[in-house]
Scaffold this motif. Structure first.
Motif, short mmCIF file in Angstrom:
data_model
loop_
_atom_site.label_atom_id
_atom_site.label_comp_id
_atom_site.label_asym_id
_atom_site.label_seq_id
_atom_site.Cartn_x
_atom_site.Cartn_y
_atom_site.Cartn_z
N PRO A 1 16.04 -6.35 -2.87
CA PRO A 1 16.58 -6.20 -4.23
C PRO A 1 16.70 -4.74 -4.62
O PRO A 1 15.89 -3.91 -4.20
N PRO A 2 17.71 -4.42 -5.45
CA PRO A 2 18.00 -3.00 -5.74
C PRO A 2 17.15 -2.40 -6.85
O PRO A 2 17.34 -1.25 -7.21
N TYR A 3 16.22 -3.16 -7.41
CA TYR A 3 15.41 -2.69 -8.53
C TYR A 3 14.05 -2.20 -8.05
O TYR A 3 13.47 -2.72 -7.08
N GLY A 4 13.52 -1.19 -8.74
CA GLY A 4 12.21 -0.65 -8.42
C GLY A 4 11.50 -0.21 -9.69
O GLY A 4 12.10 -0.11 -10.77
N GLN A 5 10.20 0.04 -9.56
CA GLN A 5 9.38 0.45 -10.69
C GLN A 5 9.04 1.93 -10.59
O GLN A 5 8.80 2.44 -9.49
N VAL A 6 9.03 2.59 -11.74
CA VAL A 6 8.65 4.00 -11.79
C VAL A 6 7.67 4.20 -12.94
O VAL A 6 7.63 3.43 -13.90
N THR A 7 6.89 5.27 -12.83
CA THR A 7 5.95 5.63 -13.89
C THR A 7 6.64 6.55 -14.89
O THR A 7 7.73 7.09 -14.60
N PRO A 8 6.05 6.77 -16.06
CA PRO A 8 6.67 7.72 -17.02
C PRO A 8 6.85 9.13 -16.45
O PRO A 8 7.73 9.87 -16.89
N ASP A 9 6.00 9.48 -15.47
CA ASP A 9 6.13 10.80 -14.83
C ASP A 9 6.43 10.57 -13.34
O ASP A 9 5.52 10.53 -12.51
N PRO A 10 7.72 10.38 -12.99
CA PRO A 10 8.06 10.03 -11.60
C PRO A 10 7.66 11.13 -10.61
O PRO A 10 7.63 12.32 -10.95
N ALA A 11 7.41 10.68 -9.37
CA ALA A 11 7.10 11.63 -8.30
C ALA A 11 8.34 12.46 -7.99
O ALA A 11 9.48 12.06 -8.30
N PRO A 12 8.15 13.64 -7.38
CA PRO A 12 9.30 14.51 -7.09
C PRO A 12 10.40 13.82 -6.29
O PRO A 12 11.59 14.06 -6.53
N ALA B 1 15.67 -0.24 -17.68
CA ALA B 1 14.70 -0.66 -18.69
C ALA B 1 13.50 0.26 -18.55
O ALA B 1 13.36 0.96 -17.52
N PRO B 2 12.63 0.32 -19.55
CA PRO B 2 11.44 1.17 -19.41
C PRO B 2 10.64 0.83 -18.16
O PRO B 2 10.23 -0.31 -17.96
#
Length: 845
Positions: free
Chosen positions: A215-226, A241-242
Motif C-alpha cells: 500500500p502507498p500510505y505510510g506513517q510519519v511523526t511530527p518531526d520526520p527523519a531526514p 492526513a495528520p
C-alpha cells in the motif's frame, strides 16, 4: 478512412450502444442477462442499467484476470485515456510482448461487456466501475497505486505547494494549479525524474521502494527523519492526513517503469497432466466406479425402504442419522452426505409429509430401478451436474453459526453447476487418459474468475472445484483422475486433443495442454442437446458395465457367494432369504435361522426355497443348508399368535407347558386358557419377538386362523419433484427471447430519438407528449391525409407507458389504425389511451 468520413465519437455509453449492430448487442445481453430483466424501453435505459452498481459488480466478477487488470489500469489512467496510455500501464516501458498481444482482446471484452466505451483515442471506463476500482484511502486499488499529485495536493496551502515546486528544482509559479501541473510534468518525465532521484539519499530511496508496490500510505511523526524530510520537501511523499503520507501515483509509476500491476497475467495458467494412463484403463476404472455408485444409491434407498430417518424440525438429517447412514454404507460421513444429497437431487428420496415426518423413497425411485444400469447412471450424473445443493458444505456453519445438515436448508450455491461444468471442461481439454494436476486446475479457475478484495479468504469456487474432482471420481465420470469416454460424451465435449509425440511415463511428468487464449467455458447444454449427449454416454458405458448374473455359488458353511451383480429378482429374493455378510467385488450372503424364517414369513414355503436355490446355484445345494430350511420350516407356524390382547395356540399342549415353565416367559404375562391356548398381556408383535427370543418359531395368524404373511411393505412418499437448482442470476436468454428483446429496445429507441418538429418535443427526456383529445384527433386525421408520421405516447391496459412512431392509416370509431414503425407492423390503438401526439421532422418517416 479519412477524418471527415469517420463517424463522430460517441459522447455517452448510450450513444456507443446505439452504434452497435444487433449481433454486438446480442452478445452484451447474453453475457449480462440482468440487463434485460425486465426489457429496457430503449438504449438510454439499457445504458443506465448497465452502469448500476449491482450490474457492474456482477460484470466485473465475471472477467478473467487480465481483463480485470485492464479495467483496473483504466481506473488509474486519465479519463479519457488513449490506447497507448493504457498499453504503457499494462506493458510498461519494456513493452512486454505477451501483454501487447493480449491487450486488444481484453479491451474488446470490456467493450463488449459495456464496461468501456469510446474509440482508442478516448477510452472511458464506466463511471461506476471507475468508482469501484479507483484507489482511495478507504478502498485501496488492486494496483497498489495511490492518488495523483493533483488529488493529493487538493487541500494543501498554496505556499506549501510553491515550496515543494522550488525544492524539486522547478521555477515558482503564480498559482497552485500551474504549480501542480509543473510538478506532475516533472514526475511523468522519465529523464528529469531519473535525474531528481539520482540525487536522493540511499535511505530515502529505500522508503520509496517499500511503498512502490503498495500500500502507498505510510506513517510519519511530527518531526520526520531526514530521509523522510528529503522526500516530503520535493513532493515525492505528500501528506494526506495528520501523521499520514502517500506516494503519488506518478512517482510510483516511474519507479515501476510504467506498470500498473506488479505482475500482469495476459496468459492463463497451463493445466498440466500429473499422470497419463491408457484410455482403456481409465474407462474400465470409471465404469467400475459407476457400478459402485449405482449399488451405493440402491443400498441407501433399500435401507430407507420402510421409512428412513426422521426430518429435523429445521429440516435435514440429524448428525446421528448421518452417522448411521455412513455405517450402513460403510463409508465416511462426508461421502455419505454426498450420496444422500445426490439421491435427493435426482428426485429419488424426499420427506413423506406425514405428521411424524420421515425421509423415504419416492415413486420415481421404483421407475428408476427398472431402467438399465447405464441409464440409471446417466440420470444420476445429469442431476449432479445441474444441482446447486453442495454436499461438501455439510457439517460447516452458516452465516448465523448454525450447523449445515444433509438434506437441510442453506446448502444451495448457485455457482456449483458452472464450476462443475468448467472443471470437467478443463479435463476434456487434456489428451485422452491424462489426469490433471489439481493445483493447476485451481490456478486456471482463479485466473478465469479472480477473487477481489476480502473475498480472497472465502475461495468458494476453489472448494467447489476440489469437490468436483472427488465427486466425479466417486460417480465414475473420471477414472484414475482422467475424464472417461462416457463422461466426455455426457458433457457433449468434442474429442480429446491428441497428445505430444511421446506420452509421459509417470506421475512426475508434466503435460501442458492449453494455448495462449483460453477457450470460453462451454455453455450448459439445452434439454435436447443433453438428451443426445446422455444417449451417447449410455451407449459408451453399457458395454463396460458387468452383465447381471443369474446364479450364485452356495457354500457348505451356510453362505452364498455372488461373483458379480445379480439380476434384480435374484438379488431381491436373496436379500430376504439371507443376510449380507460382506461386500466388494463379490458379495457374500449368510443363511441363518432368522433369515430363513424371514423368507417363510414373507409367504414362501420350504419347497419354494429349495427350488429357488437349486435353480440359481452353480453348485449343489449343501446338505447343511437344506437341513436348516427344513428345520425352520418344520417349526414355523407350530405356534400361532393372534390378537386377544394376544394369544398363543398350539396343537401340542406339551410345547405350551414348556413355554409356561420357561423363566424367560415371565415378562409376557402368559396364562393357560385351554390345553392348547395361552393368553398374554403383551401385544402380538411383542409376543412374537419374545417367543422367537426363546428359540421358538411362532407365526402370526388372522382372526380367521390363517397364517399372516408379514412381507415388508415399501414406504413411499407421495409424488415429489426433484429440488429446483437455485439460479445464478437471471438466465441467459435464448434466441427467441433475445430477438424479441432487441426488437423492443430498438423500437423504443426509435421512438425516443426520432426528431420532432420545433416546439413539439417534450420538456424532459423520456417524457410522453401531452395534448388534448381534440388536438390529438385532429393531428391524427391530418396525418392520414398527408401520410406523415407521428410520435405518440401510449399507455396500455396494464398501465405501462411507451413511446411509439406511427404512420396513421385511418381514424374511426375511437380507434386509430396505423403502421407502427417501432413494431414494424400495422396495429390499432384506442384513442383514449394515447396521451398525446407530436409531429416528426419532415425528413423522417
Amino acid at each position: 478512412m479519412s477524418t471527415e468520413d469517420r463517424p463522430p465519437a460517441p459522447r455517452s455509453l448510450a450513444e456507443a450502444l446505439r452504434g452497435r449492430d444487433d449481433v454486438s448487442l446480442g452478445r452484451l445481453l447474453r453475457s449480462r442477462p440482468d440487463l434485460i430483466t425486465p426489457v429496457p424501453t430503449d438504449l438510454t435505459q439499457l445504458a443506465t442499467r448497465a452502469g448500476t452498481r449491482a450490474s457492474v459488480v456482477r460484470a466485473l466478477e465475471r472477467l478473467d484476470r487480465f481483463a480485470l487488470q485492464t479495467a483496473e489500469a483504466l481506473a488509474v489512467a486519465a479519463d479519457p485515456a488513449t490506447y497507448d496510455e493504457l498499453l504503457g500501464l499494462m506493458a510498461g516501458d519494456d513493452a512486454d510482448p505477451a501483454v501487447v498481444a493480449a491487450l486488444p482482446h481484453a479491451l474488446d471484452t470490456l467493450r463488449e461487456q459495456a464496461l468501456v466505451w469510446g474509440d482508442d483515442d478516448r477510452l472511458r471506463l464506466v463511471r461506476t466501475a471507475r468508482e469501484l476500482l479507483a484507489p482511495s484511502p478507504q478502498h485501496p486499488s488492486p494496483t497498489g497505486l495511490g492518488p495523483t499529485v493533483q488529488e493529493a495536493t487538493a487541500g494543501m496551502s498554496p505556499g506549501r505547494i510553491q515550496e515543494i515546486v522550488v525544492a524539486a528544482g522547478l521555477p515558482s509559479t503564480h498559482d497552485s494549479v500551474s504549480a501542480v501541473t509543473a510538478l506532475t510534468g516533472l514526475f511523468t518525465h522519465r529523464k528529469r525524474m531519473a535525474a531528481l532521484l539520482a540525487g536522493a539519499p540511499a535511505d530515502s530511496l529505500e522508503v520509496l521502494e517499500r511503498l512502490v508496490w503498495g500500500p502507498p500510505y505510510g506513517q510519519v511523526t511530527p518531526d520526520p527523519a531526514p530521509r523522510l524530510r528529503w522526500l516530503l520537501d520535493r513532493g515525492l511523499l505528500l501528506p494526506t492526513a495528520p501523521g499520514t503520507v502517500v506516494l503519488p501515483r506518478e512517482v510510483a509509476l516511474h519507479l515501476r517503469r510504467g506498470l500498473a500491476h506488479r505482475t500482469p497475467e495476459p496468459v492463463p495458467p497451463v493445466v498440466e497432466a500429473a499422470a497419463v494412463h491408457r484410455p482403456q484403463v481409465v474407462d474400465s476404472t470409471a465404469a467400475g466406479q459407476a457400478y459402485t455408485a449405482l449399488a451405493t444409491v440402491e443400498e441407501l434407498l433399500k435401507d430407507w425402504d420402510e421409512g428412513g430417518p426422521a426430518v429435523l424440525r429445521a429440516g435435514g438429517l440429524s448428525v446421528r442419522d448421518l452417522k448411521r447412514t455412513a455405517v450402513a454404507l460403510d463409508t465416511s460421513e462426508p461421502v455419505a452426505a454426498f450420496w444422500v444429497e445426490l439421491a435427493y437431487a435426482a428426485g429419488l428420496i424426499a420427506s413423506d409429509g406425514e405428521a411424524d415426518e420421515r425421509y423415504a423413497a419416492t415413486p420415481e425411485y421404483d421407475e428408476w430401478r427398472e431402467l438399465p444400469a447405464a441409464e440409471r447412471w446417466s440420470r444420476l450424473v445429469t442431476a449432479w451436474l445441474a444441482a446447486t445443493r453442495t454436499a461438501g458444505l455439510v457439517g460447516g456453519r452458516d452465516a448465523k453459526d448454525r450447523t449445515l445438515s444433509a438434506l437441510g436448508p442453506g446448502l444451495d450455491r448457485s455457482a456449483a453447476p458452472e464450476v462443475r461444468h468448467r472443471v470437467l471442461g478443463l479435463l476434456a481439454g487434456l489428451p485422452e487418459g491424462a489426469a490433471p494436476d489439481a493445483g493447476s486446475v485451481l490456478a486456471r479457475l482463479r485466473w478465469e474468475r479472480p477473487l477481489r478484495g476480502d473475498r480472497r479468504e472465502d475461495d468458494l469456487r476453489g472448494r467447489l472445484a476440489e469437490w468436483t474432482l472427488s465427486e466425479a471420481e466417486l460417480l465414475g465420470v473420471t477414472g484414475r483422475g482422467a475424464l472417461s469416454a462416457h463422461g466426455r460424451a455426457l458433457l457433449g465435449a468434442p474429442a480429446a486433443p491428441s497428445g505430444p509425440g511421446e506420452e509421459p511415463s509417470g506421475p512426475g511428468d508434466k503435460l501442458p495442454v492449453h494455448h495462449h487464449r483460453p477457450a470460453p467455458p462451454r455453455a450448459r447444454l439445452s434439454p435436447a442437446e443433453q438428451a443426445v449427449a446422455s444417449a451417447a454416454a449410455v451407449r459408451l458405458l453399457t458395454p463396460l458395465l458387468p452383465e447381471p448374473l443369474d446364479h450364485v455359488l452356495l457354500q457348505a458353511d451356510l453362505t452364498a457367494v455372488a461373483p458379480g451383480p445379480l439380476e434384480k429378482h435374484l438379488a431381491d429374493m436373496l436379500g430376504v432369504l439371507a443376510d449380507v455378510e460382506s461386500k466388494g467385488g463379490a458379495t457374500v450372503y449368510r443363511f441363518t435361522p432368522g433369515s430363513v424364517r424371514r423368507a417363510l414369513d414373507a409367504g414362501q414355503a420350504a419347497s419354494d426355497l429349495h427350488a429357488f436355490l437349486a435353480a440359481h446355484s452353480r453348485t449343489p445345494v449343501p446338505q447343511p443348508l437344506a437341513y436348516l430350511i427344513d428345520d425352520v420350516a418344520r417349526r414355523h407356524g407350530q405356534l400361532r399368535v393372534g390378537a386377544a390382547s394376544a394369544y398363543v395356540r398350539c396343537d401340542d399342549d406339551a410345547v405350551l407347558s414348556e413355554i409356561l415353565a420357561d423363566k424367560r416367559a415371565a415378562a409376557l404375562g402368559l396364562r393357560r386358557l385351554a390345553p392348547t391356548v395361552l393368553a398374554a398381556q403383551a401385544d402380538p408383535s411383542g409376543l412374537l419377538e419374545g417367543l422367537r427370543a426363546m428359540g421358538f418359531a411362532p407365526a402370526a395368524e388372522s382372526a380367521e386362523g390363517d397364517v399372516l404373511i408379514t412381507r415388508a411393505l415399501a414406504h413411499r412418499t407421495p409424488p415429489r419433484t426433484a429440488p429446483e437448482p437455485v439460479p445464478d442470476g437471471p438466465p441467459v436468454p435464448d434466441d427467441t427471447l433475445l430477438a424479441a428483446a432487441l426488437r423492443a429496445i430498438r423500437a423504443g429507441d426509435l421512438a425516443s430519438t426520432t426528431p420532432r418538429k420545433p416546439g413539439t418535443a417534450p420538456s424532459a427526456d423520456g417524457e410522453l407528449p401531452r395534448t388534448g383529445s381534440a388536438e390529438t384527433l385532429a393531428t391524427m386525421q391530418a396525418a392520414v391525409l398527408t401520410g406523415g408520421a407521428l410520435w405518440i405516447g401510449y399507455v396500455n391496459a396494464e398501465g405501462t407507458a411507451s413511446q411509439r412512431v406511427i404512420a396513421p392509416i385511418r381514424v374511426e370509431g375511437g380507434f386509430v389504425t396505423a403502421y407502427d414503425h417501432t413494431a414494424d407492423e400495422v396495429r390499432t390503438y384506442p384513442l383514449h389511451r394515447v396521451t398525446g401526439v407530436a409531429e416528426l421532422a419532415d425528413d423522417v418517416g
